[in-house]
Write an enzyme that holds these catalytic residues in place. Structure first.
Site, PDB file in Angstrom:
ATOM      1  N   GLU A  92      33.128 113.837  50.645  1.00 52.25           N
ATOM      2  CA  GLU A  92      31.910 113.107  50.304  1.00 52.25           C
ATOM      3  C   GLU A  92      30.805 114.062  49.860  1.00 52.25           C
ATOM      4  O   GLU A  92      29.992 113.723  48.987  1.00 52.25           O
ATOM      5  CB  GLU A  92      31.460 112.276  51.512  1.00 52.25           C
TER       6      GLU A  92
ATOM      7  N   HIS B  55      33.486 118.699  52.946  1.00 53.40           N
ATOM      8  CA  HIS B  55      33.995 117.326  53.045  1.00 53.40           C
ATOM      9  C   HIS B  55      33.980 116.664  51.669  1.00 53.40           C
ATOM     10  O   HIS B  55      33.105 116.926  50.846  1.00 53.40           O
ATOM     11  CB  HIS B  55      33.149 116.517  54.027  1.00 53.40           C
TER      12      HIS B  55
ATOM     13  N   GLU C  25      42.240 116.061  52.977  1.00 55.94           N
ATOM     14  CA  GLU C  25      41.767 114.704  52.711  1.00 55.94           C
ATOM     15  C   GLU C  25      42.365 114.199  51.397  1.00 55.94           C
ATOM     16  O   GLU C  25      41.927 114.627  50.326  1.00 55.94           O
ATOM     17  CB  GLU C  25      40.248 114.671  52.573  1.00 55.94           C
TER      18      GLU C  25
ATOM     19  N   LYS D  36      29.864 110.734  60.607  1.00 52.77           N
ATOM     20  CA  LYS D  36      29.147 110.555  59.338  1.00 52.77           C
ATOM     21  C   LYS D  36      27.725 110.049  59.613  1.00 52.77           C
ATOM     22  O   LYS D  36      27.093 110.494  60.570  1.00 52.77           O
ATOM     23  CB  LYS D  36      29.946 109.636  58.404  1.00 52.77           C
TER      24      LYS D  36
END
Length: 251
Positions: free
Chosen positions: A101, A99, A169, A18
């Site tokens: 995020e 992802h 996730e 990240k």
């Protein structure tokens, strides 16, 4: 070094750094690379910040170096973005797309995620395609339906296990104090496998399914022993050799 990924029997352990790391972190990458050399039956990757891709590629001998995201276009007026050709030129062998995020923070659509996966494929990058559901979806009993639809919408038509992995996730279990049980993981990964088979035919059996929900040395062995779990996508625990190397060993 670019290394060829083997599927589906080999486990795939991937660290996602990240927005962490600079040149001073390269010794950590070196320790991870040394561990990967000592565990040749496991594929190990690290998705580093874009600023570290070239230095990581020059350092690595046994691990896959990856990017954390790409733009779906090959070039253009997209200030601050990186294309698949750019990250490949820097030394990346794979990229993460979709992802949680990025989906939440940038409101990425499934179409955009699929476009990123297709762009990566055009330029010879392997792809880790992320899917997952938030707490309100799970509490409504819609988790499997939502994740199935998400994967169906994001899968490129020509996907196969030679270049694609899918990472689940459970957004509701990341940084919330809640945790996914082995049964939760097995149930969702069974859905992912069924979805890959339905969409891709026999090629769907070769797509590696990774679990990416707060993986640590303490829970990695149980997670990796779960049916249809072919590896893990590791966040915070991948930032130090002390916490990442035991996960590689469990694989």
């Amino acid at each position: 070094m670019h290394v060829t990924m083997e599927k589906p029997a080999r486990k795939f352990v991937v660290g996602n750094w990240k927005m962490h790391g600079n040149l001073a972190a390269l010794p950590v990458l070196g320790a991870i690379d040394a561990a990967a050399r000592e565990t040749p039956a496991v594929d190990v990757g690290v998705a580093v910040p874009a600023t570290l891709i070239t230095a990581a590629w020059q350092t690595a001998n046994a691990i896959h170096v990856g990017a954390q995201d790409i733009h779906p276009a090959d070039k253009g007026a997209h200030t601050g973005c990186l294309s698949a050709p750019m990250v490949k030129d820097a030394g990346a062998a794979f990229t993460i797309v979709g992802h949680s995020e990025c989906r939440a923070g940038r409101q990425e659509s499934d179409d955009e995620v699929r476009g990123k996966a297709e762009a990566a494929r055009r330029h010879g990058l392997s792809v880790i395609l992320c899917v997952g559901e938030p707490l309100e979806v799970r509490e409504a009993g819609q988790a499997e339906a939502v994740v199935r639809a998400q994967l169906e919408n994001c899968l490129p038509a020509d996907a196969d296990g030679a270049w694609l992995s899918v990472a689940y996730e459970p957004i509701w279990a990341i940084g919330t104090g809640r945790s996914a049980t082995q049964d939760d993981i097995a149930a969702m990964h069974a859905v992912l496998r069924e979805t890959c088979r339905a969409a891709l035919g026999p090629a769907g059996d070769g797509v590696r399914l990774l679990y990416g929900g707060s993986v640590t040395p303490a829970n990695a062995a149980e997670i990796l022993a779960t049916p249809n779990v072919d590896g893990v996508l590791v966040g915070g625990a991948s930032l130090t050799a002390e916490t990442f190397l035991p996960i590689i060993a469990h694989a």
